[in-house]
Design a protein around this motif. Structure first.
Motif, PDB file in Angstrom:
ATOM      1  N   GLU A 294       1.959   5.049  -7.310  1.00  0.00           N
ATOM      2  CA  GLU A 294       3.161   5.783  -6.813  1.00  0.00           C
ATOM      3  C   GLU A 294       4.541   4.693  -6.587  1.00  0.00           C
TER       4      GLU A 294
ATOM      5  N   TRP B 136       7.700  -3.281  -3.181  1.00  0.00           N
ATOM      6  CA  TRP B 136       6.365  -2.310  -2.439  1.00  0.00           C
ATOM      7  C   TRP B 136       6.366  -3.158  -1.344  1.00  0.00           C
TER       8      TRP B 136
ATOM      9  N   ARG C  17      -5.296   4.909  -0.166  1.00  0.00           N
ATOM     10  CA  ARG C  17      -4.236   5.486   0.322  1.00  0.00           C
ATOM     11  C   ARG C  17      -2.689   3.862   0.178  1.00  0.00           C
TER      12      ARG C  17
ATOM     13  N   GLN D  85      -0.157   4.548  -2.988  1.00  0.00           N
ATOM     14  CA  GLN D  85       1.218   4.360  -2.397  1.00  0.00           C
ATOM     15  C   GLN D  85       1.646   3.069  -3.172  1.00  0.00           C
TER      16      GLN D  85
END
Length: 194
Positions: free
Chosen positions: A70, A88, A63, A67
């Motif tokens: 992305e 991020w 995950r 993320q």
């Protein structure tokens, strides 16, 4: 309760509790209570706590990397894609309940006694380095730049976790920008900064 649902509930509870309190501080009884999965079913799914820890770190890794990718994929230039890593991180550090890097924390708690945790932490960190290598290669930067960028990010993660200061990501981002600028001025024949 279906096995897949029970597994997800157990992993959700494990992730919340392990990350908030520390892996060693949380027993299987606490996972049972938080997940609503019976202790018998919990041990059917995860025969021991080490398997649960491994599954927690693996799922979180997938995950986390998705993320990150992305966010990075929203940028169109190689330089901005690299710097998006730090943007991020800044957002991640500002999340409620942020307690640092789960893999650094897990390794700190169990790395000396659990080969599975040590391997999972190393695999996560290697995958992150490989990702940064892909980004720096696409930007035409020297191979060593990826390791330097990784160290900036890892330092920011450790600092943010300990000091509860998301600004460490901004500091790392500024250092990364300077590094990228310097490395783009490298003469490819001599590998010396011009």
């Amino acid at each position: 309760m279906d096995s897949a649902i029970a597994r997800e509930r157990a992993l959700d509870a494990a992730e919340e509790l392990f990350y908030a309190r520390g892996i060693q501080a949380v027993g299987m009884d606490a996972i049972r209570t938080a997940s609503g999965v019976s202790l018998k079913r919990l041990y059917q799914l995860f025969p021991n706590k080490e398997r649960l820890i491994d599954a927690y770190l693996e799922r979180r890794d997938l995950r986390w990397r998705a993320q990150l990718a992305e966010r990075v994929d929203q940028e169109t230039t190689p330089r901005r894609r690299i710097l998006a890593v730090y943007a991020w991180l800044y957002d991640w550090f500002r999340e409620p309940g942020f307690r640092g890097c789960a893999w650094i924390n897990g390794y700190g708690e169990l790395g000396a006694t659990s080969p599975a945790v040590a391997e999972r932490a190393r695999a996560h960190k290697q995958a992150f380095k490989d990702y940064l290598t892909d980004l720096t290669t696409a930007a035409g930067l020297p191979e060593a730049t990826a390791e330097q960028l990784r160290l900036l990010a890892e330092g920011a993660m450790a600092t943010a976790g300990i000091m509860h200061d998301p600004e460490s990501a901004r500091h790392a981002e500024r250092a990364a920008a300077l590094l990228i600028t310097a490395d783009t001025q490298v003469d490819t024949d001599t590998r010396r900064i011009t």
